[in-house]
Design a protein around this motif. Sequence first.
Motif, short mmCIF file in Angstrom:
data_model
loop_
_atom_site.label_atom_id
_atom_site.label_comp_id
_atom_site.label_asym_id
_atom_site.label_seq_id
_atom_site.Cartn_x
_atom_site.Cartn_y
_atom_site.Cartn_z
N ALA A 208 1.18 -0.89 -0.03
CA ALA A 208 -0.31 -0.19 -0.22
C ALA A 208 -0.01 1.36 -0.03
O ALA A 208 0.46 2.04 -0.40
N GLN A 209 2.24 1.51 0.79
CA GLN A 209 3.16 2.25 0.95
C GLN A 209 3.38 2.50 -1.04
O GLN A 209 3.19 3.75 -1.08
N VAL B 4 2.12 1.65 -3.60
CA VAL B 4 1.28 2.21 -5.08
C VAL B 4 0.88 3.80 -4.74
O VAL B 4 0.72 4.52 -5.06
N ALA B 5 0.77 4.23 -2.46
CA ALA B 5 1.07 5.73 -2.50
C ALA B 5 1.96 6.61 -3.10
O ALA B 5 1.76 7.53 -2.59
N PHE C 115 -1.82 7.05 1.98
CA PHE C 115 -1.67 5.73 2.67
C PHE C 115 -2.39 5.66 3.22
O PHE C 115 -2.82 5.71 4.65
N PRO D 202 -4.52 1.92 -3.33
CA PRO D 202 -3.19 1.23 -2.05
C PRO D 202 -3.81 0.39 -1.39
O PRO D 202 -2.69 -0.33 -1.37
N GLY E 164 8.05 3.01 -1.83
CA GLY E 164 7.11 3.97 -1.52
C GLY E 164 7.28 5.39 -0.90
O GLY E 164 6.96 6.39 -1.22
#
Length: 581
Positions: A22-23, A25-26, A34, A122, A251
């Motif tokens: 997630a980080q 993609v953020a 995030f 994310p 990220g």
Amino acid sequence: MVPAWAGALAGLASGGVALGIAQLVAGFVGPETFPVVAVGDVTVDLTPAPVKDFAIRTFGASDKAVLIGGVLVVLAGVAALIGVLARRRLAYGFAGLGGFAVVGLLAVLTRPDTNGALDALPTLVGAFAGAWTLSWLVRRAGGPAMAASAASAGSSGSAAAPDGDTAERPGISDTSGASNASDASSVSGEPRASGVSDDSATSGAERHGVSAVERPAVVRSGADLRAFDRRRLLTGVAGGAVVATAATVLGRQFGGRQALDAARAELALPRPATPARPIPAGANLGLKGLAPFITPNRDFYEVHTALVLPQVDPNEWRLRIHGLVDRPVEFSYADLLKMPLTEADVTLTCVSNEVGGDLVGNARWLGVRMADVLRRAGLRSDADMLLSTSADGFTCGTPADVVMDGRDALFAVAMNGEVLPVSHGFPVRQVVPGLYGYVSATKWLVDIKVTRFDQDEAYWTPRGWSAMGPIKTQSRIDIPATGDSLKVGRTTIAGVAWAQHTGVDAVEVRVDRGQWREARLAETPGADTWRQWSIDWDATAGQHTIEVRATDAAGRTQTEEMAPPAPDGATGWHTITVQVA
């Protein structure tokens, strides 16, 4: 069955992968998307004002880091629980991850500056990565398989060996009785242990000369009977940790921090059209432990609601001024730098500052006078409030008359001779002498709505804080510090006092509630900065209480009455206790 500790470990690793991805993609979508940050932002918004005050008092500039740490600790505990549940049935683990994804999505998509579906990416990708990792680790450790068991293959005398191969049991056939016993005892793919009494199974086994106690478990073909494999679990968890760490680091790098630092480094600041007055030689008393007249950028206090500092590209930055104006206008960063710049020494104070606190600092700011820019838009006569908005959605309401009365209220672009640091609002922030920061010092400024106090509210007002925020006269003892042990004889008591845009006219000190004595005041270039002070004291043995109070240039002396920061700033005399021997 996978033991509980192994399930917890698998859950922690899966949660780490989910957050790491997630980080990552953020980093491309935007650091504010995030989910941990989004949940933290919601937590900040929903936290009662007294709790926020406690956090600022206790943790200072680290309060956001403590909050993020708390969120991560909670996530780690729940991730471990999800792993424990998933070892029995993966559906339980998926449901838990799905629940957290929903919470994250709600937090992300309800942000004031959300970009819609893209901001959900994310959280969704992270949740999918976490679910896949959880399934992989649990199955790798020997937990429940996701695929359904194959159809029964009739009678069989085989049982699954620990390594997954089939171990033949010669001399034993699977009669209908034994098969029924196996079916009845194997719910979720696990055979009933040998030695369990069952009449039909016993009779079937005895017909072949084998007692029920000796009869091995017999299961249907295709059932998942893998034994717990510690080594495969631990190597899988290690791999997950590597993926989570790498994704998190990448990220953060992709989040734009490095690019923004490079952009700041390339900026050349124009010379001020109106330079600040030279700092008088006597502005600094040069005493160890006394706050310097100019606070270095690295030491300047930071208080804001943003958990992740907005990364605003100066080439894309725009300031929009609209509302109760004759001509709505919009400026770029380049437009702002082309305007006449003013340099001014201004002390800023946070309304959360306790009596004697350190949420105050003095700096030399460079920027465009707010009044000059607002005149281009043409403020209407009924306007009395400037509702400013930050890039992260924070708002504050500034009295329009204060900005327009001739003081050095600035759209600041530099601080102490360098381009504004990101943590202090780069590329542009507000600086307004005489007002607490919560009604004047918007960082990462992007929008100003000219309006009225009876029509709009800023971020802190509905949370119980005063709509206005004039700074109250205050003073602080820096040396000695409370609890210090001093030697008998002459010593120096010193500190700072401030009454922005009015100026400090006198500072008085008393020991053990005796007579007030007037302290020596350092020089100051104007009324918008704090002022150092000092006084000599012949210390005698014993415990002593020292108090300080200031009087501003309008003749107002600090009140002795102690009041907390809410709703409009703390009051009282700063008091310390020292021991002399």
